[in-house]
Design a protein around this motif. Sequence first.
Motif, short mmCIF file in Angstrom:
data_model
loop_
_atom_site.label_atom_id
_atom_site.label_comp_id
_atom_site.label_asym_id
_atom_site.label_seq_id
_atom_site.Cartn_x
_atom_site.Cartn_y
_atom_site.Cartn_z
N ARG A 14 0.81 -1.17 0.27
CA ARG A 14 -0.03 -0.09 -0.04
C ARG A 14 0.95 1.22 0.12
O ARG A 14 1.74 1.31 0.74
N ILE A 15 0.63 2.20 -0.67
CA ILE A 15 1.32 3.52 -0.86
C ILE A 15 0.34 4.77 -0.68
O ILE A 15 -0.54 4.80 -1.16
N GLY A 16 0.87 5.74 -0.06
CA GLY A 16 0.24 6.84 -0.01
C GLY A 16 -0.60 7.04 1.35
O GLY A 16 -0.74 6.12 2.00
N ASP A 17 -1.26 8.28 1.28
CA ASP A 17 -2.30 8.50 2.42
C ASP A 17 -3.25 9.29 1.79
O ASP A 17 -3.31 10.38 1.50
N PRO A 18 -4.75 8.60 2.13
CA PRO A 18 -4.69 7.19 2.56
C PRO A 18 -4.16 6.24 1.52
O PRO A 18 -3.79 6.44 0.42
N PRO A 19 -3.78 5.23 1.98
CA PRO A 19 -3.03 4.04 1.45
C PRO A 19 -3.79 3.62 0.17
O PRO A 19 -5.10 3.34 0.15
N VAL A 20 -3.06 3.27 -0.99
CA VAL A 20 -3.75 2.72 -2.17
C VAL A 20 -3.06 1.49 -2.41
O VAL A 20 -1.98 1.31 -2.09
N PRO A 21 -3.92 0.37 -2.62
CA PRO A 21 -3.26 -1.05 -2.73
C PRO A 21 -2.63 -1.07 -4.24
O PRO A 21 -3.31 -0.48 -5.10
N VAL A 22 -1.39 -1.57 -4.22
CA VAL A 22 -0.86 -1.94 -5.19
C VAL A 22 -0.29 -3.38 -5.44
O VAL A 22 0.38 -3.92 -4.44
N GLY A 50 -12.63 1.70 -3.65
CA GLY A 50 -11.37 2.59 -3.39
C GLY A 50 -10.58 2.52 -4.69
O GLY A 50 -10.86 1.55 -5.78
N GLY A 51 -9.32 3.48 -4.77
CA GLY A 51 -8.50 2.88 -5.86
C GLY A 51 -7.58 1.67 -5.92
O GLY A 51 -7.37 1.47 -4.66
N LEU A 112 -0.84 6.82 -9.44
CA LEU A 112 -0.79 7.46 -8.21
C LEU A 112 -1.73 8.67 -8.44
O LEU A 112 -2.63 9.33 -7.88
N ALA A 113 -1.16 9.49 -9.60
CA ALA A 113 -1.74 10.78 -9.76
C ALA A 113 -2.94 10.59 -10.43
O ALA A 113 -3.83 11.47 -9.90
N ARG A 114 -3.30 9.55 -11.11
CA ARG A 114 -4.75 9.51 -11.78
C ARG A 114 -5.66 9.16 -10.76
O ARG A 114 -6.60 9.41 -10.85
N LEU A 115 -5.12 8.59 -9.54
CA LEU A 115 -6.13 8.26 -8.54
C LEU A 115 -6.08 9.61 -7.30
O LEU A 115 -6.57 9.14 -6.30
N GLY A 116 -5.47 10.49 -7.70
CA GLY A 116 -5.53 11.80 -6.95
C GLY A 116 -4.56 11.92 -5.75
O GLY A 116 -4.90 12.20 -4.76
#
Length: 117
Positions: A14-22, A50-51, A112-116
């Motif tokens: 998971r990356i980012g805040d809030p986390p995005v599953p990768v 979610g994304g 990640l940018a596409r998911l805001g």
Amino acid sequence: MTGPWHTLELIETRIGDPPVPVIHLTGMCSRWHDPEDRIGQALEALPTGGGLIIDVGALIYSDMYFLRLLFDARALHTLVLVGPLGPALRHRLRTTGTSDLFDVQATLHEALARLGR
């Protein structure tokens, strides 16, 4: 003859805040190469809505089983694929007329940018 490239490796993070599953896939993805349906189980374990990023850049083979999983993921998540798409996946999407249904980005940063994020 088999080698590490003939197996399916799945890494989930998971990356980012809030986390995005990768989900990062390496090798070959087919019912034959994933008999325990690890990808399906990983997707089912994610909260819906979610994304989701699936990195297919190191995937060297995929079949209709994987395409079905992508459609299932797309139905439950805002799905972004990170490429480049390998020849097998690109061919499968083209021959099934589904290329335009998937958002494919060149890098994880762009996904990640596409998911805001």
